[in-house]
Motif scaffolding. Structure first.
Motif, PDB file in Angstrom:
ATOM      1  N   ASP A  32       0.826  -1.212   0.000  1.00  0.00           N
ATOM      2  CA  ASP A  32       0.000   0.000   0.000  1.00  0.00           C
ATOM      3  C   ASP A  32       0.860   1.262   0.000  1.00  0.00           C
ATOM      4  N   LEU A  36       1.021   3.991  -2.930  1.00  0.00           N
ATOM      5  CA  LEU A  36       0.703   5.367  -2.555  1.00  0.00           C
ATOM      6  C   LEU A  36       1.745   6.329  -3.135  1.00  0.00           C
ATOM      7  N   SER A  39       1.051   6.853  -6.712  1.00  0.00           N
ATOM      8  CA  SER A  39      -0.106   7.739  -6.910  1.00  0.00           C
ATOM      9  C   SER A  39       0.272   9.204  -6.710  1.00  0.00           C
ATOM     10  N   LYS A  58      -7.768   9.749  -4.280  1.00  0.00           N
ATOM     11  CA  LYS A  58      -7.538   8.340  -3.927  1.00  0.00           C
ATOM     12  C   LYS A  58      -6.332   8.219  -2.991  1.00  0.00           C
ATOM     13  N   LYS A  62      -6.165   6.628   0.755  1.00  0.00           N
ATOM     14  CA  LYS A  62      -5.245   5.524   1.051  1.00  0.00           C
ATOM     15  C   LYS A  62      -4.281   5.896   2.172  1.00  0.00           C
ATOM     16  N   GLU A  65      -5.977   5.508   5.452  1.00  0.00           N
ATOM     17  CA  GLU A  65      -6.118   4.095   5.829  1.00  0.00           C
ATOM     18  C   GLU A  65      -4.809   3.533   6.388  1.00  0.00           C
ATOM     19  N   ILE A  66      -3.709   3.820   5.706  1.00  0.00           N
ATOM     20  CA  ILE A  66      -2.398   3.331   6.152  1.00  0.00           C
ATOM     21  C   ILE A  66      -2.049   3.964   7.500  1.00  0.00           C
TER      22      ILE A  66
END
Length: 173
Positions: A32, A36, A39, A58, A62, A65-66
């Motif tokens: 992830d 990231l 991105s 996005k 993310k 979340e991480i």
């Protein structure tokens, strides 16, 4: 440097520190974090383009979340440890530079997280992203695709050397 890039550096450092403390962090977190970074770099190519803005949205989802996952592990260490990392993230969100990014003429080395070694691989033809991520997870590395045949690797120097041996057969293909 964008605040999201500073947050990314902080989360990489937090992940590294938690692993050094013996915390059992799922390998999906490495993947992830790697995705990231890709991105974020994609967004930076043209920050005004609608597709890039969607990519940035996005990336923000993310990173949250991480961050939530890693801070949960930090809280298990102790309250002061947790508060230190919260403070770093808060300051980064306010635009403060917590970690300086290395100055370099090389685009790749300039993005290396603090305390990490790095390598760049140029393949003759593209390989599966799944296979690449599998190697990254096994050796606890962060992998970033610069293009179809160029891969940037971040992590511990010894782990990078081991991973390069795994990638060696792909150099000749």
């Amino acid at each position: 440097m964008l605040p999201i890039e500073q947050n990314w550096l902080i989360l990489v450092e937090l992940l590294t520190d938690l692993k050094k403390r013996g915390m059992d962090i799922p390998s999906s977190v490495n993947k992830d974090i790697s995705l990231l970074k890709t991105s974020i770099n994609f967004y930076k190519k043209d920050m005004s383009h609608p597709d890039m803005i969607k990519e940035f949205d996005k990336a923000n989802i993310k990173i949250t979340e991480i961050q939530d996952k890693l801070l949960g592990y930090a809280e298990e260490v102790n309250d002061d440890y947790y508060k230190d990392w919260i403070d770093k993230l808060r300051r980064a969100n306010l635009g403060e530079e917590i970690y300086k990014q290395a100055e370099s003429s090389s685009k790749f080395v300039g993005g290396a997280p603090p305390g990490f070694s790095s390598a760049k691989i140029h393949l003759k033809k593209p390989i599966s992203e799944d296979r690449t991520q599998e190697i990254a997870e096994y050796f606890n590395l962060i992998i970033e695709f610069e293009d179809d045949i160029t891969i940037a690797i971040y992590g511990d120097s010894e782990n990078i050397k081991k991973a390069l041996k795994e990638f060696a057969p792909f150099f000749n293909e």
